[in-house]
Write an enzyme that holds these catalytic residues in place. Sequence first.
Site, PDB file in Angstrom:
ATOM      1  N   ARG A 330       0.845  -1.124  -0.052  1.00 29.61           N
ATOM      2  CA  ARG A 330       0.004   0.101   0.019  1.00 29.61           C
ATOM      3  C   ARG A 330       0.874   1.348  -0.156  1.00 29.61           C
ATOM      4  O   ARG A 330       0.307   2.337  -0.700  1.00 29.61           O
ATOM      5  CB  ARG A 330      -1.086  -0.183   1.166  1.00 29.61           C
ATOM      6  CG  ARG A 330      -2.135  -1.199   0.967  1.00 29.61           C
ATOM      7  CD  ARG A 330      -3.207  -1.315   1.979  1.00 29.61           C
ATOM      8  NE  ARG A 330      -4.009   0.069   1.643  1.00 29.61           N
ATOM      9  CZ  ARG A 330      -4.132   1.237   2.449  1.00 29.61           C
ATOM     10  NH1 ARG A 330      -2.974   1.328   3.223  1.00 29.61           N
ATOM     11  NH2 ARG A 330      -4.982   2.098   1.873  1.00 29.61           N
ATOM     12  N   CYS A 361      13.643  -5.438  -4.189  1.00 28.70           N
ATOM     13  CA  CYS A 361      14.472  -4.534  -5.301  1.00 28.70           C
ATOM     14  C   CYS A 361      13.725  -3.774  -6.210  1.00 28.70           C
ATOM     15  O   CYS A 361      13.437  -3.723  -7.343  1.00 28.70           O
ATOM     16  CB  CYS A 361      15.247  -5.625  -6.343  1.00 28.70           C
ATOM     17  SG  CYS A 361      16.312  -6.608  -5.400  1.00 28.70           S
TER      18      CYS A 361
END
Length: 437
Positions: A330, A361
């Site tokens: 979120r 990443c």
Amino acid sequence: MDLTGTMEEKNNELFIGGIGVKTLKEKYGTPLQIIDQKALKEKISCFKDNFQVDGLDCRVVYASKAFLNKYMVQLVKSLGLHIDAVSGGELYTILASGMPAERIYFHGNNKLASEIREALEAGVGTYVVDSIADYQHLSEVAAEAGQRIRLLLRVNPGIAAETHQYIQTTTEDSKFGMSMTDSRIEGLIQDMLADPQVDLAGFHCHIGSQVLKGNFFFEEAESVISFAKKMSENYGMKVQELNLGGGFGVYYAEGDQPFDYASFLSDYAKYIKTEAAKQGLSELQAISIEPGRSLINASGSTLYTVGQVKVTKAGLPFIFVDGGMSDNIRPALYQAEYEAVLANRLKDPVQATYRVGGKLCESGDVLLKAAALPEAEAGDLLLMPNTGAYTYSMSSNYNRMGRPAVVFVEDGKDRLAVKRETYADMMRNDLSYEMDE
Ligand SMILES: *Cc1c(COP(=O)(O)O)cnc(C)c1O
């Protein structure tokens, strides 16, 4: 951060449901989704008990996409809720967990024929129609199966509730539902009323999510009721149910001021009944709401272990945790804000402001942009409260991160509801590469 639900501090450590976070970490590892079961049950009862008015069947339909697993379905079932599903996968989970099919509302803007057949086979109680094409498809598949189905039509009153644009759903160009002012809507309703395959029982509406002002819901109810009245007058439609959706806002971080659910819900149920009576909707039998985040968010927390602390050339220092956007997307997806504490050193003085970074990443994998905390060290336990909704249910295996375990805690007892995903779990569908001879 305020301690909520059963959270308490003992010897500088955070306890939830009578169990210390260090014990939970030792037993289940991190990242760990912790659900305060007592707080959850109280919240559900608050909705059930207050969304009530004499003479109408008042239904609380849990919007399952917020947080769905077998344990949760069985818990909401035991407390008498209805439930919604938007996909074959949600439907399967809900049915396999023992929820009676007649308590299910089946949503979706692109219901697949296979999903409709699954729903028909199970005997799903109500289908929420999203568009003309969705109705035609539903009616066709039901006809093939020789079944008559109960429908609500999802309508958009064009209320632009103040909320984040990605989770605001009733504007005229919305992906979901049909605008009440669309010139084709009355034709659709006439077709549905004439179709022996379907029983058009009423209307559905959902104005968006994380709506922090109650007045928008009253506006919504008023416009859906006057629309329903028009359809009843013009076409003799018997309006039996009005489902006014969810979207009741919750507290995530400082500045969020949700309304008081208990008084709102009892006023709301009374208002809908009175307004419907005023407009002469004499066939009305049931009213429903569909809360998701407002039921589960506040009782859910995520526990992480702090690893490296990194000072960059510019900007706030990072503390890195052992999860991130794989368990809570979120912040990256909606710029959602949260709070955090060092749960093993709850009362230590705040000394620093950190960015809390995940281990995935992506530069956007930052759970918190600025968290005021004690000086953090590797091994500290960072807890983010108010993370029950749309975290686990939106989780992914990006970077081959296993999904966290989910544990419910109450009165000193911990019950594992979902096991931590293992490396092997993530490879279970992988097949070998075979070189051609
Ligand atoms: C997502 C959704 C809900 C629940 O929204 P919350 O903000 O979690 O309360 C209810 N109804 C429909 C149709 C939805 O799509």
